[in-house]
Motif scaffolding. Structure first.
Motif, PDB file in Angstrom:
ATOM      1  N   PHE A  61       0.827  -1.208   0.000  1.00  0.00           N
ATOM      2  CA  PHE A  61       0.000   0.000   0.000  1.00  0.00           C
ATOM      3  C   PHE A  61       0.859   1.256   0.000  1.00  0.00           C
ATOM      4  O   PHE A  61       0.458   2.289  -0.530  1.00  0.00           O
ATOM      5  N   GLY A  62       2.051   1.181   0.577  1.00  0.00           N
ATOM      6  CA  GLY A  62       2.948   2.335   0.635  1.00  0.00           C
ATOM      7  C   GLY A  62       3.495   2.741  -0.713  1.00  0.00           C
ATOM      8  O   GLY A  62       3.921   3.871  -0.914  1.00  0.00           O
ATOM      9  N   GLN A  63       3.479   1.826  -1.662  1.00  0.00           N
ATOM     10  CA  GLN A  63       3.942   2.121  -3.011  1.00  0.00           C
ATOM     11  C   GLN A  63       2.837   2.821  -3.775  1.00  0.00           C
ATOM     12  O   GLN A  63       1.672   2.538  -3.588  1.00  0.00           O
ATOM     13  N   ARG A  64       3.201   3.676  -4.635  1.00  0.00           N
ATOM     14  CA  ARG A  64       2.200   4.359  -5.442  1.00  0.00           C
ATOM     15  C   ARG A  64       2.103   3.735  -6.821  1.00  0.00           C
ATOM     16  O   ARG A  64       1.655   4.355  -7.762  1.00  0.00           O
ATOM     17  N   ASN A  65       2.537   2.506  -6.946  1.00  0.00           N
ATOM     18  CA  ASN A  65       2.456   1.785  -8.209  1.00  0.00           C
ATOM     19  C   ASN A  65       1.083   1.109  -8.256  1.00  0.00           C
ATOM     20  O   ASN A  65       0.933  -0.030  -7.842  1.00  0.00           O
ATOM     21  N   LEU A  66       0.086   1.833  -8.718  1.00  0.00           N
ATOM     22  CA  LEU A  66      -1.259   1.277  -8.712  1.00  0.00           C
ATOM     23  C   LEU A  66      -1.968   1.539 -10.019  1.00  0.00           C
ATOM     24  O   LEU A  66      -1.594   2.401 -10.796  1.00  0.00           O
ATOM     25  N   ARG A  67      -3.018   0.758 -10.223  1.00  0.00           N
ATOM     26  CA  ARG A  67      -3.860   0.903 -11.394  1.00  0.00           C
ATOM     27  C   ARG A  67      -5.303   0.889 -10.919  1.00  0.00           C
ATOM     28  O   ARG A  67      -5.667   0.110 -10.051  1.00  0.00           O
ATOM     29  N   GLY A  68      -6.115   1.738 -11.485  1.00  0.00           N
ATOM     30  CA  GLY A  68      -7.492   1.819 -11.056  1.00  0.00           C
ATOM     31  C   GLY A  68      -8.455   1.404 -12.139  1.00  0.00           C
ATOM     32  O   GLY A  68      -8.258   1.690 -13.313  1.00  0.00           O
ATOM     33  N   GLY A  69      -9.490   0.718 -11.719  1.00  0.00           N
ATOM     34  CA  GLY A  69     -10.594   0.363 -12.594  1.00  0.00           C
ATOM     35  C   GLY A  69     -11.854   0.962 -12.011  1.00  0.00           C
ATOM     36  O   GLY A  69     -11.814   1.729 -11.046  1.00  0.00           O
ATOM     37  N   ARG A  70     -12.959   0.600 -12.579  1.00  0.00           N
ATOM     38  CA  ARG A  70     -14.228   1.128 -12.079  1.00  0.00           C
ATOM     39  C   ARG A  70     -14.595   0.534 -10.728  1.00  0.00           C
ATOM     40  O   ARG A  70     -15.130   1.222  -9.868  1.00  0.00           O
ATOM     41  N   TYR A  71     -14.305  -0.744 -10.528  1.00  0.00           N
ATOM     42  CA  TYR A  71     -14.718  -1.440  -9.312  1.00  0.00           C
ATOM     43  C   TYR A  71     -13.567  -1.827  -8.397  1.00  0.00           C
ATOM     44  O   TYR A  71     -13.802  -2.223  -7.261  1.00  0.00           O
TER      45      TYR A  71
ATOM     46  N   ALA B 257       3.662 -10.795 -16.283  1.00  0.00           N
ATOM     47  CA  ALA B 257       5.095 -10.595 -16.488  1.00  0.00           C
ATOM     48  C   ALA B 257       5.840 -10.664 -15.166  1.00  0.00           C
ATOM     49  O   ALA B 257       5.348 -10.224 -14.130  1.00  0.00           O
ATOM     50  N   ALA B 258       7.031 -11.206 -15.194  1.00  0.00           N
ATOM     51  CA  ALA B 258       7.890 -11.250 -14.013  1.00  0.00           C
ATOM     52  C   ALA B 258       8.610  -9.920 -13.861  1.00  0.00           C
ATOM     53  O   ALA B 258       8.856  -9.217 -14.836  1.00  0.00           O
ATOM     54  N   ASP B 259       8.945  -9.582 -12.637  1.00  0.00           N
ATOM     55  CA  ASP B 259       9.680  -8.345 -12.389  1.00  0.00           C
ATOM     56  C   ASP B 259      11.161  -8.597 -12.637  1.00  0.00           C
ATOM     57  O   ASP B 259      11.763  -9.464 -12.006  1.00  0.00           O
ATOM     58  N   PRO B 260      11.790  -7.852 -13.537  1.00  0.00           N
ATOM     59  CA  PRO B 260      13.192  -8.097 -13.868  1.00  0.00           C
ATOM     60  C   PRO B 260      14.166  -7.735 -12.747  1.00  0.00           C
ATOM     61  O   PRO B 260      15.281  -8.229 -12.720  1.00  0.00           O
ATOM     62  N   GLU B 261      13.759  -6.893 -11.802  1.00  0.00           N
ATOM     63  CA  GLU B 261      14.671  -6.446 -10.744  1.00  0.00           C
ATOM     64  C   GLU B 261      14.638  -7.337  -9.505  1.00  0.00           C
ATOM     65  O   GLU B 261      15.439  -7.169  -8.605  1.00  0.00           O
ATOM     66  N   SER B 262      13.688  -8.257  -9.435  1.00  0.00           N
ATOM     67  CA  SER B 262      13.595  -9.119  -8.255  1.00  0.00           C
ATOM     68  C   SER B 262      13.702 -10.572  -8.687  1.00  0.00           C
ATOM     69  O   SER B 262      14.122 -10.863  -9.795  1.00  0.00           O
ATOM     70  N   ALA B 263      13.307 -11.459  -7.815  1.00  0.00           N
ATOM     71  CA  ALA B 263      13.355 -12.884  -8.132  1.00  0.00           C
ATOM     72  C   ALA B 263      12.235 -13.281  -9.083  1.00  0.00           C
ATOM     73  O   ALA B 263      12.048 -14.450  -9.360  1.00  0.00           O
ATOM     74  N   GLY B 264      11.493 -12.315  -9.569  1.00  0.00           N
ATOM     75  CA  GLY B 264      10.473 -12.607 -10.571  1.00  0.00           C
ATOM     76  C   GLY B 264       9.055 -12.524 -10.086  1.00  0.00           C
ATOM     77  O   GLY B 264       8.137 -12.545 -10.881  1.00  0.00           O
ATOM     78  N   GLY B 265       8.827 -12.407  -8.780  1.00  0.00           N
ATOM     79  CA  GLY B 265       7.464 -12.362  -8.280  1.00  0.00           C
ATOM     80  C   GLY B 265       6.992 -10.949  -7.995  1.00  0.00           C
ATOM     81  O   GLY B 265       7.789 -10.035  -7.815  1.00  0.00           O
ATOM     82  N   ILE B 266       5.681 -10.801  -7.990  1.00  0.00           N
ATOM     83  CA  ILE B 266       5.074  -9.519  -7.664  1.00  0.00           C
ATOM     84  C   ILE B 266       3.959  -9.760  -6.660  1.00  0.00           C
ATOM     85  O   ILE B 266       3.190 -10.717  -6.794  1.00  0.00           O
ATOM     86  N   ASP B 267       3.893  -8.902  -5.643  1.00  0.00           N
ATOM     87  CA  ASP B 267       2.784  -8.935  -4.697  1.00  0.00           C
ATOM     88  C   ASP B 267       1.722  -7.968  -5.185  1.00  0.00           C
ATOM     89  O   ASP B 267       2.020  -6.799  -5.466  1.00  0.00           O
ATOM     90  N   PHE B 268       0.500  -8.451  -5.303  1.00  0.00           N
ATOM     91  CA  PHE B 268      -0.629  -7.634  -5.723  1.00  0.00           C
ATOM     92  C   PHE B 268      -1.618  -7.521  -4.573  1.00  0.00           C
ATOM     93  O   PHE B 268      -1.877  -8.503  -3.888  1.00  0.00           O
ATOM     94  N   VAL B 269      -2.168  -6.341  -4.384  1.00  0.00           N
ATOM     95  CA  VAL B 269      -3.279  -6.161  -3.456  1.00  0.00           C
ATOM     96  C   VAL B 269      -4.406  -5.535  -4.258  1.00  0.00           C
ATOM     97  O   VAL B 269      -4.236  -4.479  -4.879  1.00  0.00           O
ATOM     98  N   VAL B 270      -5.541  -6.197  -4.251  1.00  0.00           N
ATOM     99  CA  VAL B 270      -6.723  -5.701  -4.944  1.00  0.00           C
ATOM    100  C   VAL B 270      -7.677  -5.154  -3.903  1.00  0.00           C
ATOM    101  O   VAL B 270      -8.064  -5.855  -2.967  1.00  0.00           O
ATOM    102  N   VAL B 271      -8.044  -3.887  -4.072  1.00  0.00           N
ATOM    103  CA  VAL B 271      -8.973  -3.217  -3.166  1.00  0.00           C
ATOM    104  C   VAL B 271     -10.284  -3.009  -3.917  1.00  0.00           C
ATOM    105  O   VAL B 271     -10.301  -2.409  -4.994  1.00  0.00           O
TER     106      VAL B 271
END
Length: 118
Positions: free
Chosen positions: A20-30, A79-93
C-alpha cells in the motif's frame, strides 16, 4: 486450473502496508490494484474488501471469489519483475460500487487491470 495455495496468498500485515505504501497502482471502475516486486519468486495476491463495500459477508465473499478466480486465470501469464526474483505482490482493493455489480462486469474490470500489469 491452478490452485490458490498459501504460497500465492499475501497474508502478512506488514507486507500489505509495504504494498500500500507504493504508489504503483492501477485503477478500474470497481477495483484498485497495487503492486510491488517480491523476492519470493511467485506472484501473490492480497484482498481488501471492507464493510464499506458491502455490509453483508455474503456480498464481500462473492467479490473476493471473483478476484481470486481472475487472479488464478491470469497469474501464469503475468510478467515477471526483472529487478527481483520474478514475483510480484498484488493487493486488490474493492470499491463500494462493486457491491451491486454483476459478476461478469466485475470480471471484465479485473481482466482489464491484469492486462495493464503486463
Amino acid at each position: 486450473m491452478t490452485d490458490f495455495g498459501r504460497r500465492h496468498r499475501l497474508v502478512a500485515p506488514r507486507r500489505f502496508r509495504e504494498v500500500f505504501g507504493q504508489r504503483n497502482l492501477r485503477g478500474g471502475r470497481y477495483f484498485t490494484l497495487y503492486q510491488l516486486p517480491n523476492d519470493v519468486g511467485v506472484h501473490r495476491l492480497g484482498l481488501a474488501v471492507s464493510r464499506k463495500v458491502s455490509r453483508s459477508a455474503v456480498g464481500r465473499n462473492r467479490i473476493k471469489r471473483q478476484v481470486r478466480e481472475s487472479f488464478r486465470r491470469y497469474r501464469e501469464g503475468l510478467a515477471a519483475d526483472p529487478e527481483s526474483a520474478g514475483g510480484i505482490d498484488f493487493v486488490v482493493v474493492a470499491r463500494p460500487l462493486a457491491s451491486g455489480t454483476e459478476n461478469s462486469e466485475l470480471r471484465r474490470d479485473l481482466d482489464r487491470l491484469w492486462r495493464l500489469v503486463n
